[in-house]
Enzyme design. Structure first.
Site, PDB file in Angstrom:
ATOM      1  N   HIS A 159      -8.726  -9.049  -5.764  1.00 57.33           N
ATOM      2  CA  HIS A 159      -7.836  -8.515  -4.642  1.00 57.33           C
ATOM      3  C   HIS A 159      -7.744  -9.614  -3.463  1.00 57.33           C
ATOM      4  O   HIS A 159      -8.767 -10.236  -3.220  1.00 57.33           O
ATOM      5  CB  HIS A 159      -8.830  -7.474  -4.118  1.00 57.33           C
ATOM      6  CG  HIS A 159      -8.162  -6.520  -3.047  1.00 57.33           C
ATOM      7  ND1 HIS A 159      -7.230  -5.641  -3.159  1.00 57.33           N
ATOM      8  CD2 HIS A 159      -8.213  -6.848  -1.558  1.00 57.33           C
ATOM      9  CE1 HIS A 159      -6.942  -5.035  -2.181  1.00 57.33           C
ATOM     10  NE2 HIS A 159      -7.261  -5.820  -1.113  1.00 57.33           N
ATOM     11  N   MET A 195      -0.745  -7.202   4.227  1.00 49.49           N
ATOM     12  CA  MET A 195      -0.929  -6.408   5.403  1.00 49.49           C
ATOM     13  C   MET A 195       0.248  -7.125   6.410  1.00 49.49           C
ATOM     14  O   MET A 195      -0.450  -8.004   7.295  1.00 49.49           O
ATOM     15  CB  MET A 195      -2.304  -6.654   6.125  1.00 49.49           C
ATOM     16  CG  MET A 195      -3.265  -5.695   5.190  1.00 49.49           C
ATOM     17  SD  MET A 195      -5.033  -6.124   5.390  1.00 49.49           S
ATOM     18  CE  MET A 195      -4.929  -7.334   3.912  1.00 49.49           C
ATOM     19  N   SER A 238     -12.506  -8.848  -3.360  1.00 51.23           N
ATOM     20  CA  SER A 238     -11.810  -9.487  -2.489  1.00 51.23           C
ATOM     21  C   SER A 238     -12.251 -10.855  -1.865  1.00 51.23           C
ATOM     22  O   SER A 238     -13.224 -11.231  -1.454  1.00 51.23           O
ATOM     23  CB  SER A 238     -11.575  -8.599  -1.136  1.00 51.23           C
ATOM     24  OG  SER A 238     -11.101  -9.152  -0.078  1.00 51.23           O
TER      25      SER A 238
HETATM   26  C1  DX5 Z   1      -9.497  -5.260   4.935  1.00 56.71           C
HETATM   27  C2  DX5 Z   1      -9.238  -6.079   3.660  1.00 56.71           C
HETATM   28  C3  DX5 Z   1     -10.235  -5.671   2.840  1.00 56.71           C
HETATM   29  C4  DX5 Z   1     -11.648  -6.153   3.203  1.00 56.71           C
HETATM   30  C5  DX5 Z   1     -12.776  -5.942   1.830  1.00 56.71           C
HETATM   31  O1  DX5 Z   1      -8.630  -5.943   6.009  1.00 56.71           O
HETATM   32  O2  DX5 Z   1      -8.303  -5.425   3.309  1.00 56.71           O
HETATM   33  O3  DX5 Z   1     -10.106  -6.024   1.301  1.00 56.71           O
HETATM   34  O4  DX5 Z   1     -11.844  -7.836   3.226  1.00 56.71           O
HETATM   35  O5  DX5 Z   1     -14.061  -6.648   2.430  1.00 56.71           O
HETATM   36  P1  DX5 Z   1     -15.448  -5.745   2.593  1.00 56.71           P
HETATM   37  O6  DX5 Z   1     -15.574  -5.375   1.368  1.00 56.71           O
HETATM   38  O7  DX5 Z   1     -16.323  -6.834   3.142  1.00 56.71           O
HETATM   39  O8  DX5 Z   1     -15.204  -4.620   3.605  1.00 56.71           O
HETATM   40 ZN    ZN Z   2      -7.417  -5.536   1.028  1.00 55.26          ZN
END
Ligand code: DX5
Ligand code: ZN
Length: 215
Positions: free
Chosen positions: A32, A67, A7
């Site tokens: 991602h 989101m 991500s």
């Molecule tokens: C949460 C996001 C995730 C998140 C993952 O709002 O959708 O993709 O950033 O990050 P880590 O792996 O740090 O939890």
């Molecule tokens: Zn995400």
């Protein structure tokens, strides 16, 4: 064989090109990209402009996680920016089939996501329309949160349904995944692990990638 989807929210945006190269050099399966509107979630991240910048830096599959309270307003903009998959949340639309068809008509793959407190039964009837099911294992909005263990039951139930119905939908899990909990997430039935903090802060992102891909 699990897949890894770093991500970019967890990357150092002051050195974005270097961070994307790090993921490419590690031969990750997809990137991602977390898009937040400050309304569906209490944080704002980035938009199609940054997605386009990333698309110009890499040939890797771009998995865009919207989101947003009104994702349908932006499907076209993210497709144009280079999205290969567009995922939106079941919580914003009780009948997501129409949106899935719009995304696919644009030439993208389509994903549906659910928050940790949304019953998995809300998405199961629609999975045949989707390439990806994104199970949130944190409440979305911020990177670096702790994995919520009840997500394992959601993954197990989704895996059972997908296998029983012979669907091709792939299960992604997003939030709080690190090398130590990755094995149980894959054992529960995940195909793809999203990793923000864990990937971009790893001392050796190549060996982390190999570890995940060997699960
Ligand atoms: C949460 C996001 C995730 C998140 C993952 O709002 O959708 O993709 O950033 O990050 P880590 O792996 O740090 O939890
Ligand atoms: Zn995400």
């Amino acid at each position: 064989m699990a897949e890894i989807a770093p991500s970019v929210l967890g990357a150092d945006f002051g050195h974005l090109e270097r961070e994307i190269n790090k993921a490419d050099n590690a031969q990750v399966d997809m990137l991602h990209l977390d898009i937040m509107d400050g309304h569906f979630v209490p944080n704002i991240s980035f938009g199609p402009g940054i997605v386009k910048t990333i698309n110009n830096l890499t040939d890797t599959f771009l998995d865009v996680h919207l989101m947003l309270s009104q994702p349908e307003r932006y499907f076209n903009a993210f497709k144009k920016a280079g999205a290969d998959n567009i995922t939106f949340h079941i919580e914003v639309h009780p009948n997501p089939v129409q949106y899935a068809r719009i995304i696919k008509a644009l030439g993208c793959q389509a994903g549906i996501s659910l928050n940790p407190d949304t019953p998995v039964e809300h998405v199961l009837p629609y999975l045949e329309e989707f390439d990806f099911l994104l199970v949130m294992s944190v409440f979305p909005g911020f990177g670096g949160q702790s994995f919520i263990p009840s997500a394992l039951q959601t993954i197990t139930a989704a895996r059972r349904f997908i296998d029983k119905e012979h669907l091709t939908t792939r299960i992604q899990v997003d939030g709080g995944i690190k090398s130590d909990n990755a094995p149980e997430v894959v054992a529960a039935g995940a195909d793809i692990l999203v990793m923000g903090t864990a990937f971009f802060q790893a001392e050796d992102s190549q060996s982390l990638t190999r570890q995940i891909q060997s699960l």
